[in-house]
Design a protein around this motif. Structure first.
Motif, PDB file in Angstrom:
ATOM      1  N   VAL A 191       8.374   3.963  12.294  1.00  0.00           N
ATOM      2  CA  VAL A 191       7.160   3.284  12.650  1.00  0.00           C
ATOM      3  C   VAL A 191       6.939   2.051  11.459  1.00  0.00           C
ATOM      4  CG1 VAL A 191       4.986   2.701  12.859  1.00  0.00           C
ATOM      5  CG2 VAL A 191       6.304   5.260  13.382  1.00  0.00           C
ATOM      6  N   VAL A 192       6.965   0.970  12.515  1.00  0.00           N
ATOM      7  CA  VAL A 192       6.837  -0.744  10.811  1.00  0.00           C
ATOM      8  C   VAL A 192       5.805  -0.591  11.010  1.00  0.00           C
ATOM      9  CG1 VAL A 192       7.267  -3.032  11.258  1.00  0.00           C
ATOM     10  CG2 VAL A 192       9.263  -1.127  11.986  1.00  0.00           C
ATOM     11  N   MET A 193       5.182  -1.147   9.361  1.00  0.00           N
ATOM     12  CA  MET A 193       4.009  -0.472   9.410  1.00  0.00           C
ATOM     13  C   MET A 193       3.666  -2.954   8.153  1.00  0.00           C
ATOM     14  SD  MET A 193       3.514   2.496   7.670  1.00  0.00           S
ATOM     15  CE  MET A 193       4.755   3.148   7.306  1.00  0.00           C
ATOM     16  N   ASN A 194       2.298  -3.323   8.489  1.00  0.00           N
ATOM     17  CA  ASN A 194       1.714  -4.419   7.844  1.00  0.00           C
ATOM     18  C   ASN A 194       0.635  -3.976   7.589  1.00  0.00           C
ATOM     19  OD1 ASN A 194       4.371  -6.641   8.843  1.00  0.00           O
ATOM     20  ND2 ASN A 194       3.621  -5.911  10.775  1.00  0.00           N
ATOM     21  N   CYS A 195       0.766  -3.856   5.777  1.00  0.00           N
ATOM     22  CA  CYS A 195      -0.149  -4.292   5.485  1.00  0.00           C
ATOM     23  C   CYS A 195      -0.825  -5.220   4.548  1.00  0.00           C
ATOM     24  CB  CYS A 195       0.649  -2.787   3.933  1.00  0.00           C
ATOM     25  SG  CYS A 195       1.230  -1.663   4.523  1.00  0.00           S
ATOM     26  N   GLN A 196      -1.960  -4.680   4.370  1.00  0.00           N
ATOM     27  CA  GLN A 196      -3.698  -4.889   3.214  1.00  0.00           C
ATOM     28  C   GLN A 196      -3.912  -4.494   1.912  1.00  0.00           C
ATOM     29  OE1 GLN A 196      -6.159  -7.449   5.371  1.00  0.00           O
ATOM     30  NE2 GLN A 196      -7.664  -4.369   5.885  1.00  0.00           N
ATOM     31  N   ILE A 197      -4.457  -5.807   1.187  1.00  0.00           N
ATOM     32  CA  ILE A 197      -4.763  -4.866   0.205  1.00  0.00           C
ATOM     33  C   ILE A 197      -6.184  -5.787   0.088  1.00  0.00           C
ATOM     34  CG2 ILE A 197      -5.030  -4.390  -2.293  1.00  0.00           C
ATOM     35  CD1 ILE A 197      -1.832  -3.881  -2.131  1.00  0.00           C
ATOM     36  N   VAL A 198      -7.338  -4.632   0.278  1.00  0.00           N
ATOM     37  CA  VAL A 198      -8.266  -5.949  -0.337  1.00  0.00           C
ATOM     38  C   VAL A 198      -8.371  -5.327  -1.644  1.00  0.00           C
ATOM     39  CG1 VAL A 198     -10.796  -6.364   0.245  1.00  0.00           C
ATOM     40  CG2 VAL A 198      -9.332  -5.759   1.860  1.00  0.00           C
ATOM     41  N   CYS A 199      -8.283  -6.766  -2.695  1.00  0.00           N
ATOM     42  CA  CYS A 199      -8.303  -6.892  -3.767  1.00  0.00           C
ATOM     43  C   CYS A 199      -9.935  -6.288  -4.163  1.00  0.00           C
ATOM     44  CB  CYS A 199      -7.558  -7.180  -3.999  1.00  0.00           C
ATOM     45  SG  CYS A 199      -6.865  -7.265  -6.374  1.00  0.00           S
ATOM     46  N   CYS A 200     -10.785  -5.815  -5.419  1.00  0.00           N
ATOM     47  CA  CYS A 200     -11.876  -6.240  -6.026  1.00  0.00           C
ATOM     48  C   CYS A 200     -11.732  -5.688  -7.435  1.00  0.00           C
ATOM     49  CB  CYS A 200     -12.651  -4.407  -5.345  1.00  0.00           C
ATOM     50  SG  CYS A 200     -12.951  -4.085  -3.551  1.00  0.00           S
ATOM     51  N   ARG A 201     -11.866  -6.805  -7.614  1.00  0.00           N
ATOM     52  CA  ARG A 201     -12.197  -6.659  -9.491  1.00  0.00           C
ATOM     53  C   ARG A 201     -12.665  -5.716  -9.760  1.00  0.00           C
ATOM     54  NH1 ARG A 201     -15.220 -11.913 -12.256  1.00  0.00           N
ATOM     55  NH2 ARG A 201     -14.506 -11.173 -14.477  1.00  0.00           N
ATOM     56  N   GLY A 202     -11.724  -5.005 -11.110  1.00  0.00           N
ATOM     57  CA  GLY A 202     -11.793  -4.664 -11.957  1.00  0.00           C
ATOM     58  C   GLY A 202     -11.779  -3.011 -11.036  1.00  0.00           C
ATOM     59  N   LEU A 203     -10.933  -2.404  -9.646  1.00  0.00           N
ATOM     60  CA  LEU A 203     -11.340  -1.541  -9.640  1.00  0.00           C
ATOM     61  C   LEU A 203      -9.823  -1.202  -8.926  1.00  0.00           C
ATOM     62  CD1 LEU A 203     -14.171  -1.449  -7.352  1.00  0.00           C
ATOM     63  CD2 LEU A 203     -13.543  -0.094  -8.584  1.00  0.00           C
ATOM     64  N   ASN A 204      -9.314  -1.943  -8.304  1.00  0.00           N
ATOM     65  CA  ASN A 204      -7.723  -1.752  -7.810  1.00  0.00           C
ATOM     66  C   ASN A 204      -6.497  -3.066  -8.287  1.00  0.00           C
ATOM     67  OD1 ASN A 204      -9.349  -3.743  -5.492  1.00  0.00           O
ATOM     68  ND2 ASN A 204      -7.897  -2.773  -3.596  1.00  0.00           N
ATOM     69  N   ASP A 205      -6.824  -4.097  -9.412  1.00  0.00           N
ATOM     70  CA  ASP A 205      -5.863  -4.844  -9.801  1.00  0.00           C
ATOM     71  C   ASP A 205      -5.686  -4.470 -10.926  1.00  0.00           C
ATOM     72  OD1 ASP A 205      -8.683  -5.024 -11.126  1.00  0.00           O
ATOM     73  OD2 ASP A 205      -8.945  -6.629 -10.987  1.00  0.00           O
ATOM     74  N   GLY A 206      -5.029  -5.105 -11.016  1.00  0.00           N
ATOM     75  CA  GLY A 206      -4.469  -4.966 -12.582  1.00  0.00           C
ATOM     76  C   GLY A 206      -2.980  -3.397 -11.962  1.00  0.00           C
ATOM     77  N   ALA A 207      -3.558  -2.239 -13.079  1.00  0.00           N
ATOM     78  CA  ALA A 207      -2.755  -1.283 -13.375  1.00  0.00           C
ATOM     79  C   ALA A 207      -2.527  -0.997 -11.799  1.00  0.00           C
ATOM     80  CB  ALA A 207      -2.339  -0.690 -14.496  1.00  0.00           C
ATOM     81  N   ALA A 208      -3.310  -1.005 -11.531  1.00  0.00           N
ATOM     82  CA  ALA A 208      -3.725   0.058  -9.470  1.00  0.00           C
ATOM     83  C   ALA A 208      -2.706  -0.811  -8.821  1.00  0.00           C
ATOM     84  CB  ALA A 208      -5.130   0.451  -9.019  1.00  0.00           C
ATOM     85  N   LEU A 209      -2.531  -2.201  -9.073  1.00  0.00           N
ATOM     86  CA  LEU A 209      -2.571  -3.171  -7.900  1.00  0.00           C
ATOM     87  C   LEU A 209      -0.799  -2.802  -7.990  1.00  0.00           C
ATOM     88  CD1 LEU A 209      -2.200  -5.224  -6.013  1.00  0.00           C
ATOM     89  CD2 LEU A 209      -2.304  -6.999  -7.300  1.00  0.00           C
TER      90      LEU A 209
END
Length: 445
Positions: A191-209
């Protein structure tokens, strides 16, 4: 994009036929009101079953009319549609979202808007059919297996984070922890997937991203592309999770991380895979990448490369435009704050060649949602009218078609095009998201 004809509650929607296309092999054999029960002995429960089971050239179709059931033998070209239109597009209710995302835009809407705006869809069928994004949290085992068996592709997945605990927290749903497991099953099934990451400052940016991108890269080419977009924050966030908008510096850090990853992927895989939306570059006060950076624009619907594509289309059209073309009528381009400088630059470029272009660009501040929302697609009719009146702009008003409800001449706040035109004393003209169309509208075509 296909139209959405959804129910927001009540009884289960049936698979009752609304019309039969003239090219259908069932034309003259069935009639509106008949119900489709099965194809080749397999029960049809929704539109995906209908599309998948009707692919073969020879079909046995079972139908019901009143209390009577019967079967018809059908032959058609392989892969050609059966030609039935149903009373409800999905033949079922759209599945709503079961999450409580910390960044949910719907939760940030003020009260009193039309009911459909508060419906949160999270339906895998709509992801395939219309391009909407899903979180995978409300899929049953049967639905997961069906997607694998049918290799339904592409589907669009809201990932946000690959760390199970962080993803569950972001989605406000323990089921969010299993997202990557499901995606790996999809990838293994092709299955082919296109993905998105809604980036929230201090939550899922930085090392988490960085972790999220690394784990998604492992699923290439089944993970075909990933867009990284900044969280949208309105002024209506009372009693919601505290989130901060991206500063220019923080936005630049996200862009740097995504471009590093994308550059490595380009060398290793032949595609960048990862892209930041135009919003991130505008927030960072950085120039957009060049046109070729965006490859085949896999994430255009998420605002990735939209302005560069608009520019290319605009300039291509300008190459074929003579210096004497145009009506010379004054106009105003009303758009969002973020895109206004870019649109103004295009207009000035065109005016250097075409002397009859007499217009100006007006950036509309979003008083309704708050000034942190600066995209054109969320401007209301009332904000448009009030600010253009205060500006004293004259002539035709050109607006992006994205300001209007899909397929209709109505703004988010239910102001109609006619009402806006009457209030401004000038025609309000929606322009398709196409650079050539924008130039032609400026010229008065």
């Amino acid at each position: 994009m296909l139209p959405l004809l959804l129910r927001y509650g009540g009884e289960r929607v049936s698979n009752r036929i609304k019309e039969i296309e003239s090219s259908s092999p069932l034309s003259g054999k069935v009639q509106p009101g008949d119900e489709l029960l099965s194809i080749n002995g397999r029960e049809v429960t929704d539109v995906l079953d209908y599309m998948f089971f009707s692919y073969d050239p020879k079909l046995t179709v079972r139908l019901r009319r009143g209390g009577d059931e019967w079967e018809l033998e059908v032959e058609k070209p392989e892969g050609e549609p059966l030609g039935l239109v149903f009373e409800d597009y999905l033949m079922d209710r759209a599945r709503s979202c079961t999450n409580r995302c910390v960044f949910c835009f719907v939760d940030q809407l003020p009260r009193g808007m039309r009911r459909s705006l508060y419906f949160k869809d999270d339906d895998a069928r709509l992801s395939f059919l219309t391009g909407s994004y899903i979180t995978l949290t409300n899929l049953s085992e049967r639905e997961i297996q069906r997607i694998c068996d049918m290799r339904i592709s592409p589907i669009n997945v809201s990932v946000h984070a690959s760390d199970p605990e962080l993803r569950a927290m972001l989605l406000g749903n323990p089921a969010g922890a299993h997202g990557m497991e499901i995606m790996r099953r999809f990838a293994a099934a092709g299955v082919v997937m296109n993905c998105q990451i809604v980036c929230c400052r201090g939550l899922n940016d930085g090392a988490a991203l960085e972790r999220t991108m690394a784990e998604l890269e492992e699923m290439y080419p089944q993970v075909n592309s990933v867009s990284v977009v900044p969280v949208g924050l309105t002024k209506h966030r009372e009693r919601l999770y505290k989130l901060e908008p991206f500063t220019p510096g923080a936005a630049r850090e996200v862009i740097a991380a995504v471009e590093r990853r994308g550059g490595r992927c380009l060398e290793k895989l032949g595609s960048r895979v990862f892209f930041c939306s135009d919003e991130f570059y505008l927030a960072a006060r950085r120039a957009l990448p060049d046109y070729d950076f965006y490859e085949d624009f896999p994430q255009l619907e998420n605002g990735v490369g939209m302005l560069r594509l608009l520019e290319r289309e605009f300039l291509d059209e300008l190459d074929y435009t003579g210096p004497e073309e145009g009506t010379g009528e004054p106009f105003v381009v009303a758009t969002g704050v973020s895109a206004a400088p870019f649109i103004k630059k295009l207009m000035l470029t065109a005016a250097e060649k075409c002397a009859k272009i007499k217009g100006e660009v007006v950036a509309i501040e979003n008083d309704f949602f708050g000034h942190t929302i600066n995209v054109a697609g969320l401007i209301t009719g009332r904000d448009l009218i009030a600010q253009l009146r205060a500006h004293g702009a004259a002539g035709r008003v050109l607006i992006p078609q994205t300001m209007l409800r899909h397929g209709e001449g109505v703004f988010l706040d239910d102001v109609t095009l006619g009402q806006a035109s009457e209030a401004l004393g000038a025609p309000v003209v929606p322009v398709a998201q196409d650079g050539g169309a924008l130039l032609r509208a400026m010229l008065g075509d």
